[in-house]
Design an enzyme around this catalytic site. Structure first.
Site, PDB file in Angstrom:
ATOM      1  N   THR A  11       0.830  -1.208   0.000  1.00  0.00           N
ATOM      2  CA  THR A  11       0.000   0.000   0.000  1.00  0.00           C
ATOM      3  C   THR A  11       0.863   1.256   0.000  1.00  0.00           C
ATOM      4  O   THR A  11       0.618   2.201  -0.769  1.00  0.00           O
ATOM      5  CB  THR A  11      -0.923   0.008   1.228  1.00  0.00           C
ATOM      6  OG1 THR A  11      -1.717  -1.184   1.232  1.00  0.00           O
ATOM      7  CG2 THR A  11      -1.840   1.220   1.215  1.00  0.00           C
ATOM      8  N   GLN A  50      12.950 -20.247  -0.473  1.00  0.00           N
ATOM      9  CA  GLN A  50      13.969 -19.210  -0.317  1.00  0.00           C
ATOM     10  C   GLN A  50      14.709 -18.971  -1.629  1.00  0.00           C
ATOM     11  O   GLN A  50      15.003 -17.821  -1.986  1.00  0.00           O
ATOM     12  CB  GLN A  50      14.958 -19.608   0.774  1.00  0.00           C
ATOM     13  CG  GLN A  50      14.390 -19.576   2.178  1.00  0.00           C
ATOM     14  CD  GLN A  50      13.947 -18.192   2.626  1.00  0.00           C
ATOM     15  OE1 GLN A  50      13.044 -18.045   3.424  1.00  0.00           O
ATOM     16  NE2 GLN A  50      14.593 -17.154   2.123  1.00  0.00           N
ATOM     17  N   ASP A  73       8.423  -3.334  -3.559  1.00  0.00           N
ATOM     18  CA  ASP A  73       7.631  -3.442  -2.332  1.00  0.00           C
ATOM     19  C   ASP A  73       8.241  -4.395  -1.303  1.00  0.00           C
ATOM     20  O   ASP A  73       7.689  -4.568  -0.220  1.00  0.00           O
ATOM     21  CB  ASP A  73       6.176  -3.807  -2.633  1.00  0.00           C
ATOM     22  CG  ASP A  73       5.943  -5.266  -2.960  1.00  0.00           C
ATOM     23  OD1 ASP A  73       6.918  -5.963  -3.346  1.00  0.00           O
ATOM     24  OD2 ASP A  73       4.791  -5.721  -2.846  1.00  0.00           O
ATOM     25  N   ARG A  74       9.377  -4.997  -1.619  1.00  0.00           N
ATOM     26  CA  ARG A  74      10.190  -5.697  -0.611  1.00  0.00           C
ATOM     27  C   ARG A  74      11.625  -5.735  -1.100  1.00  0.00           C
ATOM     28  O   ARG A  74      11.873  -5.907  -2.280  1.00  0.00           O
ATOM     29  CB  ARG A  74       9.698  -7.117  -0.323  1.00  0.00           C
ATOM     30  CG  ARG A  74      10.478  -7.769   0.838  1.00  0.00           C
ATOM     31  CD  ARG A  74      10.085  -9.210   1.060  1.00  0.00           C
ATOM     32  NE  ARG A  74       8.789  -9.374   1.667  1.00  0.00           N
ATOM     33  CZ  ARG A  74       8.545  -9.260   2.982  1.00  0.00           C
ATOM     34  NH1 ARG A  74       9.525  -8.926   3.807  1.00  0.00           N
ATOM     35  NH2 ARG A  74       7.347  -9.459   3.467  1.00  0.00           N
ATOM     36  N   ILE A 136      -2.767  -9.008   8.616  1.00  0.00           N
ATOM     37  CA  ILE A 136      -2.668 -10.334   8.006  1.00  0.00           C
ATOM     38  C   ILE A 136      -4.042 -10.999   7.987  1.00  0.00           C
ATOM     39  O   ILE A 136      -4.447 -11.597   6.981  1.00  0.00           O
ATOM     40  CB  ILE A 136      -1.661 -11.203   8.781  1.00  0.00           C
ATOM     41  CG1 ILE A 136      -0.232 -10.675   8.572  1.00  0.00           C
ATOM     42  CG2 ILE A 136      -1.751 -12.666   8.350  1.00  0.00           C
ATOM     43  CD1 ILE A 136       0.800 -11.288   9.496  1.00  0.00           C
TER      44      ILE A 136
END
Length: 210
Positions: A11, A50, A73-74, A136
């Site tokens: 967001t 991973q 976003d990450r 979450i």
């Protein structure tokens, strides 16, 4: 962007990207073929997951290099948090963990070798655990829900603590820490406050040079 699951990274990333007139590069979650299986059987799927995340995040960084204003976003930098958590929980063997770390270091060295490949700024969204858990729950991904998988509560608690330790020791890039609970970015005034924080931090940075 960086921060624990449920802190609002996507967001906030969309808000910042729209302000910059740029593109958001999203973490592969909804289209991730391994993630649902991982939550059911983490010992079987931790290592493949991973590697999958590492590969997709590195590809995303390469794509984002096409313009200096793109938003991820990450970040790749926080990826080790999840690998360590899986290793400590017994979901990855020592060999798997060492293989993962070696690959991560190789990719990180390539990213760090040129200033143009580093993010100008890491925006870390801080949050208390209860707020993250509520978000979450509200976004409704079945495999993330504590009601369906009670063991996830301990996982989220441990993850929250690891993020707190990680950001205190992070030195790869400039950092802006935002307490995500303080801002409802769907509210115009709150959104502008967040964008002001980001602009002021970006303007304070020395321009990156090759």
């Amino acid at each position: 962007m960086a921060g624990m699951i449920g802190t609002g990274k996507t967001t906030f990333a969309e808000l910042i990207s729209e302000s910059l007139g740029s593109q958001v590069f999203y973490e592969s979650v909804g289209d991730n073929p391994i993630l649902p299986d991982y939550y059911v059987n983490p010992e079987r799927w931790a290592f493949p997951l991973q590697i999958y995340f590492l590969n997709t995040r590195f590809k995303t960084i390469r794509q984002a290099m096409s313009d200096q204003h793109h938003v991820l976003d990450r970040s790749l930098y926080e990826d080790l948090i999840f690998a360590e958590l899986n290793y400590e929980a017994g979901n990855m063997t020592k060999l798997e963990f060492e293989t993962y770390v070696d690959l991560l270091e190789t990719l990180m060295n390539e990213i760090s070798s040129s200033p143009k490949q580093r993010p100008d700024l890491l925006i870390y969204l801080d949050s208390d655990l209860d707020t993250a858990l509520n978000r979450i729950k509200n976004r409704g991904r079945e495999y993330e829900q504590i009601e369906n998988h009670p063991e996830l509560l301990e996982y989220y608690k441990t993850l929250h603590g690891k993020y707190k330790d990680w950001i205190q020791n992070y030195t790869k890039t400039p950092v802006l820490i935002i307490e995500s609970k303080k801002y409802n970015v769907h509210n115009k005034q709150d959104a502008e406050k967040v964008l002001t924080l980001v602009r002021e931090k970006l303007y304070s940075l020395e321009p990156l040079t090759v």
